[in-house]
Scaffold this motif. Structure first.
Motif, PDB file in Angstrom:
ATOM      1  N   ALA A   1      -0.974   6.867  -3.430  1.00 19.67           N
ATOM      2  CA  ALA A   1      -1.543   7.720  -2.384  1.00 19.67           C
ATOM      3  C   ALA A   1      -2.642   6.972  -1.620  1.00 19.67           C
ATOM      4  N   GLN A   2      -3.446   6.241  -2.365  1.00 23.94           N
ATOM      5  CA  GLN A   2      -4.529   5.476  -1.751  1.00 23.94           C
ATOM      6  C   GLN A   2      -3.988   4.522  -0.680  1.00 23.94           C
ATOM      7  N   HIS A   3      -2.899   3.887  -0.981  1.00 19.47           N
ATOM      8  CA  HIS A   3      -2.334   2.906  -0.050  1.00 19.47           C
ATOM      9  C   HIS A   3      -1.499   3.560   1.037  1.00 19.47           C
ATOM     10  N   VAL A   4      -0.697   4.543   0.654  1.00 20.28           N
ATOM     11  CA  VAL A   4       0.249   5.135   1.595  1.00 20.28           C
ATOM     12  C   VAL A   4      -0.448   6.143   2.513  1.00 20.28           C
TER      13      VAL A   4
ATOM     14  N   GLY B   1      -3.403 -12.071  -7.499  1.00 19.15           N
ATOM     15  CA  GLY B   1      -3.605 -12.790  -6.241  1.00 19.15           C
ATOM     16  C   GLY B   1      -2.975 -12.058  -5.066  1.00 19.15           C
ATOM     17  N   TRP B   2      -1.846 -11.455  -5.314  1.00 23.63           N
ATOM     18  CA  TRP B   2      -1.141 -10.712  -4.258  1.00 23.63           C
ATOM     19  C   TRP B   2      -1.985  -9.527  -3.791  1.00 23.63           C
ATOM     20  N   CYS B   3      -2.533  -8.770  -4.726  1.00 23.70           N
ATOM     21  CA  CYS B   3      -3.380  -7.623  -4.370  1.00 23.70           C
ATOM     22  C   CYS B   3      -4.603  -8.106  -3.587  1.00 23.70           C
ATOM     23  N   ILE B   4      -5.270  -9.127  -4.168  1.00 30.36           N
ATOM     24  CA  ILE B   4      -6.530  -9.596  -3.606  1.00 30.36           C
ATOM     25  C   ILE B   4      -6.334 -10.140  -2.180  1.00 30.36           C
ATOM     26  N   ASN B   5      -5.289 -10.941  -2.005  1.00 26.75           N
ATOM     27  CA  ASN B   5      -5.036 -11.510  -0.678  1.00 26.75           C
ATOM     28  C   ASN B   5      -4.917 -10.434   0.372  1.00 26.75           C
ATOM     29  N   CYS B   6      -4.172  -9.403   0.055  1.00 28.31           N
ATOM     30  CA  CYS B   6      -3.984  -8.353   1.037  1.00 28.31           C
ATOM     31  C   CYS B   6      -5.299  -7.629   1.290  1.00 28.31           C
ATOM     32  N   HIS B   7      -6.080  -7.422   0.252  1.00 30.80           N
ATOM     33  CA  HIS B   7      -7.366  -6.741   0.436  1.00 30.80           C
ATOM     34  C   HIS B   7      -8.316  -7.567   1.286  1.00 30.80           C
ATOM     35  N   ARG B   8      -8.213  -8.892   1.176  1.00 28.56           N
ATOM     36  CA  ARG B   8      -9.065  -9.753   1.991  1.00 28.56           C
ATOM     37  C   ARG B   8      -8.669  -9.680   3.447  1.00 28.56           C
TER      38      ARG B   8
ATOM     39  N   TYR C   1     -11.398   9.720   5.540  1.00 33.31           N
ATOM     40  CA  TYR C   1     -11.754   9.133   4.265  1.00 33.31           C
ATOM     41  C   TYR C   1     -12.956   8.187   4.368  1.00 33.31           C
ATOM     42  N   TYR C   2     -13.112   7.559   5.528  1.00 33.93           N
ATOM     43  CA  TYR C   2     -14.160   6.541   5.660  1.00 33.93           C
ATOM     44  C   TYR C   2     -15.440   7.059   6.290  1.00 33.93           C
ATOM     45  N   LYS C   3     -15.523   8.368   6.471  1.00 35.47           N
ATOM     46  CA  LYS C   3     -16.701   8.962   7.123  1.00 35.47           C
ATOM     47  C   LYS C   3     -18.009   8.533   6.463  1.00 35.47           C
TER      48      LYS C   3
ATOM     49  N   THR D   1     -12.630  -4.924   6.422  1.00 34.47           N
ATOM     50  CA  THR D   1     -11.449  -5.181   5.598  1.00 34.47           C
ATOM     51  C   THR D   1     -11.559  -4.378   4.301  1.00 34.47           C
ATOM     52  N   VAL D   2     -10.485  -4.361   3.567  1.00 34.02           N
ATOM     53  CA  VAL D   2     -10.502  -3.643   2.290  1.00 34.02           C
ATOM     54  C   VAL D   2     -11.568  -4.267   1.399  1.00 34.02           C
ATOM     55  N   GLU D   3     -11.734  -5.593   1.525  1.00 34.49           N
ATOM     56  CA  GLU D   3     -12.755  -6.290   0.740  1.00 34.49           C
ATOM     57  C   GLU D   3     -14.134  -5.672   1.008  1.00 34.49           C
ATOM     58  N   ASP D   4     -14.404  -5.394   2.301  1.00 36.46           N
ATOM     59  CA  ASP D   4     -15.720  -4.866   2.659  1.00 36.46           C
ATOM     60  C   ASP D   4     -16.013  -3.522   2.006  1.00 36.46           C
ATOM     61  N   ILE D   5     -14.973  -2.737   1.772  1.00 33.67           N
ATOM     62  CA  ILE D   5     -15.225  -1.437   1.145  1.00 33.67           C
ATOM     63  C   ILE D   5     -15.066  -1.497  -0.376  1.00 33.67           C
ATOM     64  N   GLY D   6     -15.091  -2.703  -0.898  1.00 35.14           N
ATOM     65  CA  GLY D   6     -15.127  -2.844  -2.361  1.00 35.14           C
ATOM     66  C   GLY D   6     -13.789  -3.139  -3.001  1.00 35.14           C
TER      67      GLY D   6
ATOM     68  N   GLN E   1     -13.671  -3.466 -11.293  1.00 36.32           N
ATOM     69  CA  GLN E   1     -13.435  -2.148 -11.926  1.00 36.32           C
ATOM     70  C   GLN E   1     -12.629  -1.215 -11.040  1.00 36.32           C
ATOM     71  N   LYS E   2     -12.438  -1.577  -9.773  1.00 34.69           N
ATOM     72  CA  LYS E   2     -11.587  -0.749  -8.923  1.00 34.69           C
ATOM     73  C   LYS E   2     -10.124  -0.855  -9.372  1.00 34.69           C
ATOM     74  N   CYS E   3      -9.757  -2.034  -9.826  1.00 31.67           N
ATOM     75  CA  CYS E   3      -8.361  -2.254 -10.215  1.00 31.67           C
ATOM     76  C   CYS E   3      -8.149  -2.300 -11.729  1.00 31.67           C
TER      77      CYS E   3
HETATM   78  C1  HEC Z   1      -0.223  -4.811   1.718  1.00 25.90           C
HETATM   79  C2  HEC Z   1      -1.610  -4.816   1.431  1.00 25.90           C
HETATM   80  C3  HEC Z   1      -2.092  -4.360   0.070  1.00 25.90           C
HETATM   81  C4  HEC Z   1      -1.654  -4.773  -1.151  1.00 25.90           C
HETATM   82  C5  HEC Z   1      -0.531  -5.762  -1.458  1.00 25.90           C
HETATM   83  C6  HEC Z   1      -2.465  -4.104  -2.135  1.00 25.90           C
HETATM   84  N1  HEC Z   1      -3.374  -3.285  -1.512  1.00 25.90           N
HETATM   85 FE1  HEC Z   1      -4.764  -2.145  -2.433  1.00 25.90          FE
HETATM   86  N2  HEC Z   1      -5.418  -1.523  -0.634  1.00 25.90           N
HETATM   87  C7  HEC Z   1      -4.869  -1.843   0.588  1.00 25.90           C
HETATM   88  C8  HEC Z   1      -5.535  -1.104   1.621  1.00 25.90           C
HETATM   89  C9  HEC Z   1      -5.220  -1.174   3.125  1.00 25.90           C
HETATM   90  C10 HEC Z   1      -6.501  -0.327   0.990  1.00 25.90           C
HETATM   91  C11 HEC Z   1      -7.476   0.612   1.677  1.00 25.90           C
HETATM   92  C12 HEC Z   1      -7.172   1.991   1.406  1.00 25.90           C
HETATM   93  C13 HEC Z   1      -8.461   2.664   1.169  1.00 25.90           C
HETATM   94  O1  HEC Z   1      -9.313   2.555   2.003  1.00 25.90           O
HETATM   95  O2  HEC Z   1      -8.635   3.278   0.137  1.00 25.90           O
HETATM   96  C14 HEC Z   1      -6.399  -0.604  -0.428  1.00 25.90           C
HETATM   97  C15 HEC Z   1      -7.213  -0.034  -1.394  1.00 25.90           C
HETATM   98  C16 HEC Z   1      -7.099  -0.245  -2.738  1.00 25.90           C
HETATM   99  C17 HEC Z   1      -7.956   0.311  -3.734  1.00 25.90           C
HETATM  100  C18 HEC Z   1      -9.169   1.187  -3.463  1.00 25.90           C
HETATM  101  C19 HEC Z   1     -10.302   0.294  -3.066  1.00 25.90           C
HETATM  102  C20 HEC Z   1     -11.555   1.046  -2.774  1.00 25.90           C
HETATM  103  O3  HEC Z   1     -12.549   0.380  -2.621  1.00 25.90           O
HETATM  104  O4  HEC Z   1     -11.526   2.269  -2.692  1.00 25.90           O
HETATM  105  C21 HEC Z   1      -7.507  -0.092  -4.949  1.00 25.90           C
HETATM  106  C22 HEC Z   1      -8.073   0.236  -6.323  1.00 25.90           C
HETATM  107  C23 HEC Z   1      -6.371  -0.941  -4.712  1.00 25.90           C
HETATM  108  N3  HEC Z   1      -6.156  -1.017  -3.363  1.00 25.90           N
HETATM  109  C24 HEC Z   1      -5.637  -1.548  -5.706  1.00 25.90           C
HETATM  110  C25 HEC Z   1      -4.585  -2.422  -5.461  1.00 25.90           C
HETATM  111  C26 HEC Z   1      -3.860  -3.120  -6.497  1.00 25.90           C
HETATM  112  C27 HEC Z   1      -4.098  -2.989  -7.976  1.00 25.90           C
HETATM  113  C28 HEC Z   1      -2.925  -3.877  -5.859  1.00 25.90           C
HETATM  114  C29 HEC Z   1      -1.917  -4.812  -6.462  1.00 25.90           C
HETATM  115  C30 HEC Z   1      -1.090  -4.301  -7.528  1.00 25.90           C
HETATM  116  C31 HEC Z   1      -3.085  -3.655  -4.441  1.00 25.90           C
HETATM  117  N4  HEC Z   1      -4.098  -2.772  -4.241  1.00 25.90           N
HETATM  118  C32 HEC Z   1      -2.295  -4.279  -3.494  1.00 25.90           C
HETATM  119  C33 HEC Z   1      -3.876  -2.752   0.812  1.00 25.90           C
HETATM  120  C34 HEC Z   1      -3.165  -3.420  -0.169  1.00 25.90           C
END
Ligand code: HEC
Ligand code: HEC
Ligand code: HEC
Ligand code: HEC
Ligand code: HEC
Ligand code: HEC
Length: 493
Positions: free
Chosen positions: A409-412, A441-448, A459-461, A479-484, A489-491
């Motif tokens: 749900a967080q992502h979609v 690395g896959w998760c982190i790269n995308c978050h960066r 959600y970002y208010k 970026t996602v990195e900026d919001i933590g 501990q998020k993952c």
């Molecule tokens: C295609 C890009 C992408 C990938 C790959 C990805 N994420 Fe994310 N992730 C996002 C985005 C965009 C958000 C921002 C959504 C939000 O603001 O909560 C997010 C948010 C999150 C958050 C909430 C961060 C926060 O500070 O609230 C978590 C936890 C998280 N991802 C875990 C994961 C994990 C674990 C994986 C790998 C298994 C993963 N993500 C892979 C794009 C991605």
């Protein structure tokens, strides 16, 4: 002395270069092994080369099943075939192949095993099968053995038959590595000797009276060499361990065979059904969840015979739920029905459909009914689930380790990331597979890299600081990195 230091530096460099070569060679060999495994798989698919259990099964059903029991354990018109290769093991392999092609000729020639069989089973004559190739016979024998040893039953629905062949085809590279290691070892000793000799010559030239040539033993036991060997072992050992640990549980490209030949290409591609129609959890919860069979019934109450498999696959949905497609009703007290009663219901459905399409029930039809019923039983039962009734056990494809927290749900819903970004073009595939590595690395790269859609997202208010920075032009993106998104501990739980 400078010269000596230079030499040992060069020597050390050489060692490093050589050990790097070993590692690279190993990687290449691994890649090659993977490739040839894939080739083996492909050729097994094509029915060439490696033994194909699947093809053996078809051939057995077509040619042998009229006289030899399908369970390989009971005698029928002909003897049970289980363990047959064992019984022929005293003779060359060709003899068994020849028997299958021309049994009567072998009996006449007086082959001991042939005569023995004839004494027991004559005057019943086994047909000649001159048309069968060696490969086809190998496939039949492979199938016989798989059924007899239970390898076929124990096989989880997810394990494709071709894997067996692929594993056998995998080349063994160990001898290559040992040879390489020996060559490198010899080279190292030779080089060390040269250095020792050069040192000696240098010392003599400098007029050092005490100078003497180092013996081979001295070289081999010298501190430098021992240290290097230990170092090399640690590096190689570490490399292998880390590599294995990282690959453990990760399976990019994993595409197991499923209990029902469900196709995303048909449903999400051709029929354009929205991913979330079936995976409705993705929007709301941590898990996307696989739809229950009831979701399938929204359409398959009406679409009961498929254009590809006819009654073959869709009947599995009905049998899991206790839906009788002949009367369009759910069967009462289905959970307590015996296997035989269930068999009657669905065999009737398959037979009626066959008659509707072909006019009458011929021997092909009978065979099809048996085959489809057997397919239903094997797909809906396994070692944990003995009864047909109950949920379809789809083979899980994606599976993060327990210590990782991932929320759909967080992502979609919040991040508005498309399913395809992570799962690839699922709507183009007949068989679902894992598209992404699912590594950290896959998760982190995308978050960066990924910008969060900051502006009009409820959600970002709360991130007032970033909002102000954007307003003042201090910051142009978040970026996602900026919001933590890189915080451990998020993952991780
Ligand atoms: C295609 C890009 C992408 C990938 C790959 C990805 N994420 Fe994310 N992730 C996002 C985005 C965009 C958000 C921002 C959504 C939000 O603001 O909560 C997010 C948010 C999150 C958050 C909430 C961060 C926060 O500070 O609230 C978590 C936890 C998280 N991802 C875990 C994961 C994990 C674990 C994986 C790998 C298994 C993963 N993500 C892979 C794009 C991605
Ligand atoms: C018409 C019936 C019939 C068919 C069809 C048939 N068999 Fe046989 N088979 C027999 C009989 C009967 C025997 C026992 C020997 C004899 O009487 O000739 C036998 C024996 C054998 C044996 C020897 C068993 C042993 O224990 O050594 C093998 C192997 C065998 N059959 C394989 C096959 C295969 C493979 C096929 C299909 C390609 C096949 N048979 C089709 C009737 C048949
Ligand atoms: C008609 C229902 C339906 C639709 C529509 C559908 N799926 Fe599926 N999906 C399934 C079923 C059933 C499975 C389990 C069988 C399989 O793996 O093929 C599955 C499996 C999956 C898996 C693998 C789950 C695992 O085990 O890890 C992913 C990922 C997936 N679907 C993504 C998608 C995406 C993305 C879309 C849209 C493009 C989509 N699905 C559309 C029914 C559906
Ligand atoms: C929204 C409607 C819809 C839903 C929901 C749906 N399907 Fe289908 N399905 C179809 C259509 C349309 C076809 C194509 C029929 C054809 O080609 O004959 C089809 C075809 C199939 C086929 C191939 C049949 C064949 O022999 O060609 C299988 C198997 C199948 N579906 C399984 C499932 C499963 C399992 C589910 C539940 C997870 C499901 N379907 C959910 C509409 C749906
Ligand atoms: C940011 C990447 C990402 C996006 C976007 C994403 N998924 Fe996933 N999906 C994953 C990961 C990672 C897993 C493995 C989760 C686990 O093992 O716990 C997964 C697992 C699944 C599964 C298996 C069941 C489960 O929940 O574990 C299904 C089905 C699925 N996804 C469908 C979808 C659908 C449909 C969409 C779009 C609506 C979607 N996914 C969007 C990354 C993603
Ligand atoms: C965006 C999500 C995410 C963040 C942030 C994250 N990790 Fe991970 N981590 C993962 C995933 C996913 C895996 C599983 C990788 C796999 O199965 O190969 C993992 C695996 C691990 C592992 C096990 C080793 C392995 O490769 O399986 C360790 C240890 C680890 N993480 C530590 C950390 C530490 C320390 C941090 C903070 C600096 C951190 N992680 C931040 C997603 C994340």
């Amino acid at each position: 002395m400078i010269y000596k230091q230079l030499m040992s530096r060069i020597l050390l460099l050489l060692f490093f270069a050589l050990s790097a070569t070993v590692v690279v060679a190993q990687e290449e060999a691994n890649a090659q092994a993977d490739e040839s495994a894939a080739e083996a798989e492909a050729s097994a698919d094509a029915g060439e080369g490696a033994v194909s259990i699947e093809e053996g099964k078809t051939l057995f059903r077509n040619y042998c099943a009229t006289c030899h029991a399908k369970n390989m354990k009971d005698d029928l018109t002909g003897p049970a075939l289980g363990g047959v290769e064992e019984r022929w093991s005293d003779y060359p392999e060709e003899d068994l192949y020849r028997w299958i092609r021309q049994s009567q000729a072998m009996i006449e020639e007086g082959h001991p095993r042939a005569v023995e069989l004839w004494d027991e089973w004559g005057p019943t004559v086994m047909n000649n099968f001159l048309n069968l190739s060696d490969q086809e016979i190998a496939n039949i024998l492979g199938y016989i053995d798989a059924v007899y040893t239970g390898a076929l039953d124990k096989k989880k629905p997810g394990e494709a038959t071709v894997d067996v062949a692929a594993v056998q085809e995998k080349p063994n590279n160990t001898p290559l590595f040992i040879a390489l290691a020996v060559i490198l070892g010899v080279l190292a000793v030779v080089l060390a000797r040269i250095v020792a000799n050069l040192n000696y010559m240098l010392q003599v030239k400098e007029g050092d009276e005490s100078a003497r040539r180092k013996s081979l033993v001295e070289i081999l036991t010298s501190k430098g060499l021992i240290a290097f060997v230990i170092f090399a072992l640690v590096v190689l050992g570490g490399y292998t361990t880390v590599n294995n640990a990282i690959m453990l549980g990760r399976q990019q490209g994993y595409a197991p065979e499923q209990p029902i030949k469900f196709s995303h290409k048909t449903h999400a591609g051709l029929q354009k059904i929205d991913c979330q129609y079936c995976h409705d959890g993705a929007r709301r919860s941590k898990h996307s969840v696989i739809p229950a069979a009831n979701t399938c019934m929204n359409c398959h109450r009406a679409i009961k015979v498929g254009s590809k498999y006819g009654t073959g696959e869709l009947t599995k949905i009905y049998a899991s739920l206790g839906y009788d497609p002949s009367s369009d009703t759910y069967i009462e007290d289905y959970d307590n029905m015996s296997r035989e009663e269930i068999e009657k219901v669905y065999k009737k459905w398959i037979a009626d459909t066959y008659v509707k399409e072909n006019g009458s029930l011929d021997s092909d039809g009978e065979e099809l009914i048996d085959e489809q019923w057997e397919g239903i039983v094997t797909s809906l039962t396994n070692e944990n689930k003995q009864q047909i009734q109950g949920p379809i056990e789809w083979v899980r494809i994606h599976n993060l380790p327990d210590h990782v927290y991932f929320n759909h749900a967080q992502h979609v819903s919040v991040g508005e990331v498309e399913c395809q970004t992570c799962h690839g073009p699922m709507q183009e595939w007949e068989v679902a597979k894992q598209h992404s590595p699912l590594s950290m690395g896959w998760c982190i790269n995308c978050h960066r890299q990924t910008e969060v859609q900051f502006e009009d997202n409820e959600y970002y208010k709360s991130y007032t600081g970033y909002h102000e920075e954007i307003a003042s032009g201090e910051r142009d993106k978040v970026t996602v990195e900026d919001i933590g998104g890189l915080e451990c501990q998020k993952c991780h739980y």
